[in-house]
Design an enzyme around this catalytic site. Structure first.
Site, short mmCIF file in Angstrom:
data_model
loop_
_atom_site.label_atom_id
_atom_site.label_comp_id
_atom_site.label_asym_id
_atom_site.label_seq_id
_atom_site.Cartn_x
_atom_site.Cartn_y
_atom_site.Cartn_z
N GLY A 126 -19.74 4.28 54.47
CA GLY A 126 -19.50 5.56 53.29
C GLY A 126 -18.25 5.21 52.16
N GLU B 24 -23.36 -0.21 58.89
CA GLU B 24 -23.84 0.64 59.69
C GLU B 24 -24.93 0.17 60.55
OE1 GLU B 24 -23.53 0.87 56.38
OE2 GLU B 24 -22.95 2.75 55.71
N GLU C 104 -19.72 3.19 49.71
CA GLU C 104 -20.86 3.90 49.02
C GLU C 104 -20.01 4.98 48.04
OE1 GLU C 104 -22.52 4.98 52.79
OE2 GLU C 104 -24.69 4.44 52.05
N ALA D 127 -18.34 6.92 57.06
CA ALA D 127 -18.57 8.18 57.48
C ALA D 127 -17.64 8.53 59.08
CB ALA D 127 -20.05 8.60 57.75
N1 CAA Z 1 -14.75 7.12 62.01
C1 CAA Z 1 -14.26 7.76 62.65
N2 CAA Z 1 -12.80 7.12 63.10
C2 CAA Z 1 -12.55 5.95 62.50
C3 CAA Z 1 -13.31 5.13 61.79
C4 CAA Z 1 -14.86 5.74 61.15
N3 CAA Z 1 -15.38 5.44 60.31
N4 CAA Z 1 -12.88 4.00 61.49
C5 CAA Z 1 -11.61 4.12 62.06
N5 CAA Z 1 -11.48 5.06 62.63
C6 CAA Z 1 -10.33 5.56 63.50
C7 CAA Z 1 -10.48 4.70 65.05
O1 CAA Z 1 -11.37 5.22 65.81
C8 CAA Z 1 -8.92 4.77 65.47
O2 CAA Z 1 -8.66 5.85 65.89
P1 CAA Z 1 -7.86 5.94 67.00
O3 CAA Z 1 -6.24 5.55 66.64
O4 CAA Z 1 -7.78 7.27 67.54
O5 CAA Z 1 -8.37 5.15 68.29
C9 CAA Z 1 -8.37 4.57 63.95
O6 CAA Z 1 -9.13 4.96 62.77
C10 CAA Z 1 -7.63 3.34 63.76
O7 CAA Z 1 -8.98 2.26 63.72
P2 CAA Z 1 -8.79 0.84 64.53
O8 CAA Z 1 -7.88 0.94 65.64
O9 CAA Z 1 -10.24 0.46 64.65
O10 CAA Z 1 -7.94 0.09 63.25
P3 CAA Z 1 -8.52 -1.80 63.24
O11 CAA Z 1 -7.42 -2.01 61.99
O12 CAA Z 1 -8.25 -2.32 64.57
O13 CAA Z 1 -10.02 -1.65 62.46
C11 CAA Z 1 -11.78 -1.12 60.92
C12 CAA Z 1 -10.07 -1.31 61.20
C13 CAA Z 1 -12.41 -2.51 61.11
C14 CAA Z 1 -11.93 -0.35 59.50
C15 CAA Z 1 -12.57 -0.38 62.13
O14 CAA Z 1 -11.59 0.76 62.36
C16 CAA Z 1 -13.84 -0.03 61.93
O15 CAA Z 1 -14.90 -0.92 62.19
N6 CAA Z 1 -14.36 1.26 61.58
C17 CAA Z 1 -15.60 1.55 61.58
C18 CAA Z 1 -16.11 1.14 60.16
C19 CAA Z 1 -17.64 1.38 60.22
O16 CAA Z 1 -18.60 1.25 60.92
N7 CAA Z 1 -17.94 2.32 59.08
C20 CAA Z 1 -19.21 2.77 58.81
C21 CAA Z 1 -19.52 4.27 59.42
S1 CAA Z 1 -21.14 4.57 59.19
C22 CAA Z 1 -21.29 5.08 57.71
O17 CAA Z 1 -20.45 5.14 56.74
C23 CAA Z 1 -22.75 5.94 57.65
C24 CAA Z 1 -22.81 6.15 56.09
O18 CAA Z 1 -23.32 5.34 55.01
C25 CAA Z 1 -22.82 7.57 55.58
#
Ligand code: CAA
Length: 260
Positions: A111, A134, A114, A66
Site C-alpha cells: 500500500g 502482497e 500504491e 496496509a
Molecule cells: N503492517 C503492520 N505492521 C507492520 C507492517 C505492516 N505492513 N510493516 C511493519 N510493521 C511493524 C512490524 O510488525 C514491527 O512491529 P513490532 O515492533 O511491534 O514487532 C514494526 O513495524 C517494525 O517492523 P520490522 O521489525 O519488521 O522492521 P524491519 O526493519 O525488520 O523490516 C520491513 C522492515 C521490511 C518493511 C518489514 O516490516 C516488512 O516486510 N513489512 C511488511 C511489508 C508488507 O508486506 N507490506 C504489504 C502489506 S499488504 C498490502 O499493502 C495490501 C494492499 O495492497 C492494500
C-alpha cells in the site's frame, strides 16, 4: 478534525500530510486511510492549498503497506470495504485538481508503493525501497498496484514485481520510471518543498486542466484523447491568468498569477 495517525500542515500554499505511526513503520490501517481521505478533501476545498506533499514520519518508512495486523482476521466483506476505502482515497488524490508529490523517505511497500503511485510525482530518498510484496502474504495488491504499476513502468516489469514480490531500491525505481528524482535523505523534504512551492505558484486553472487531460485522456482512444486536450486547452482562454501569462511574456517580466 483531530487526527490520530497523520500530521497535517499547510505552509506557503503547500499542504503536507505526514503518515505518523512510526512504531508500525507507518502501516496504513483503515483509520489512517479515513484521516487521509478527510485531509485530502480539505485540500481540495481550500483555495489557499495549491500543492500537496505526502510523506512518512521517522527515518525508516513512507508506508510499510496496509496494516497486516488489521487485515489478518478480516472476512472478505471487511476486506472489500478496506480496499474500497483505499481506492476511493487514492483516486481522490490522483484526480485532485492540484499537483501532488510523494516524498518517499524509506520503505514504500504494498500500500505504500500504491499510495505513492496515486501522486503525480515521486521523489525518493537514497534509502527508499519499493515493492508489492502482497503475494508473500497470500494476497494481491488491493489499492491499485496491479493497475497503476503497469501503466507507469510497463506490464512485464509490473508482473515481475507483483508476481515475484521483490523489492526495488531507489536507483532501480528511478531507472524503470517509478521515481522522478532521488535525493540524499537529509535533503528530500527541503527539495520536495522547493518543487511543490514552484508548482503552487503556477496558474491553478491551467494546472487543473493539464491534470484532467493527462488523467482522463490516458485511457481514451487517441482521437477522443486529443479532443479532450483541445477542450481543456481552449477553456484556459477564459482565465485572467492566461492574459497575465501571455502579457508578461510579451512585456519580458515574470507573470503574477492570481488564480482567476
Ligand atoms: N503492517 C503492520 N505492521 C507492520 C507492517 C505492516 N505492513 N510493516 C511493519 N510493521 C511493524 C512490524 O510488525 C514491527 O512491529 P513490532 O515492533 O511491534 O514487532 C514494526 O513495524 C517494525 O517492523 P520490522 O521489525 O519488521 O522492521 P524491519 O526493519 O525488520 O523490516 C520491513 C522492515 C521490511 C518493511 C518489514 O516490516 C516488512 O516486510 N513489512 C511488511 C511489508 C508488507 O508486506 N507490506 C504489504 C502489506 S499488504 C498490502 O499493502 C495490501 C494492499 O495492497 C492494500
Amino acid at each position: 478534525m483531530e487526527y490520530k495517525n497523520i500530521l497535517f500542515t499547510v505552509e506557503e500554499g503547500v499542504a503536507i500530510i505526514t503518515f505518523n505511526r512510526p512504531k508500525a513503520l507507518n502501516a496504513m490501517n483503515s483509520e489512517m486511510m479515513g484521516e487521509l481521505q478527510d485531509a485530502v478533501t480539505a485540500c481540495k476545498d481550500d483555495d489557499n492549498v495549491r500543492a500537496l506533499i505526502l510523506t512518512g514520519s521517522g527515518e525508516k518508512a513512507f508506508i510499510a503497506g496496509a496494516d497486516i495486523t488489521e487485515m489478518q482476521n478480516m472476512e472478505p466483506q471487511d476486506a472489500l470495504k478496506f480496499m474500497e476505502l483505499g481506492h476511493e482515497t487514492l483516486r481522490l488524490i490522483e484526480t485532485l485538481p492540484k499537483p501532488s508529490i510523494a516524498a518517499i523517505n524509506g520503505f514504500a511497500l504494498g500500500g505504500g508503493t500504491e499510495t505513492s503511485m496515486a501522486c503525480d510525482m515521486r521523489f525518493a530518498s537514497e534509502n527508499a525501497r519499493f515493492g508489492q510484496p502482497e503475494i508473500l502474504l497470500g494476497l494481491i495488491p488491493g489499492w491499485g498496484g496491479t493497475q497503476r504499476l503497469s501503466r507507469l513502468i510497463g506490464m512485464g516489469r509490473a508482473k515481475e514485481i507483483v508476481l515475484g514480490g521483490g523489492q526495488l531500491d531507489a536507483q532501480r525505481a528511478y531507472e524503470v520510471g517509478l521515481v522522478n528524482k532521488i535525493y540524499p535523505a537529509g535533503q528530500l523534504m527541503e527539495e520536495t518543498k522547493k518543487f511543490a512551492k514552484k508548482l503552487a505558484g503556477m496558474p491553478p486553472f491551467a494546472i487543473k486542466m493539464a491534470k484532467h487531460s493527462l488523467n482522463f485522456g490516458y485511457d481514451l482512444a487517441f482521437d477522443n484523447a486529443i479532443r479532450l486536450e483541445v477542450e481543456c486547452c481552449s477553456q484556459c482562454f477564459s482565465t485572467k491568468d492566461l492574459k497575465e501569462g501571455t502579457t508578461a511574456f510579451l512585456e519580458k517580466r515574470k507573470a503574477n498569477f492570481t488564480g482567476r
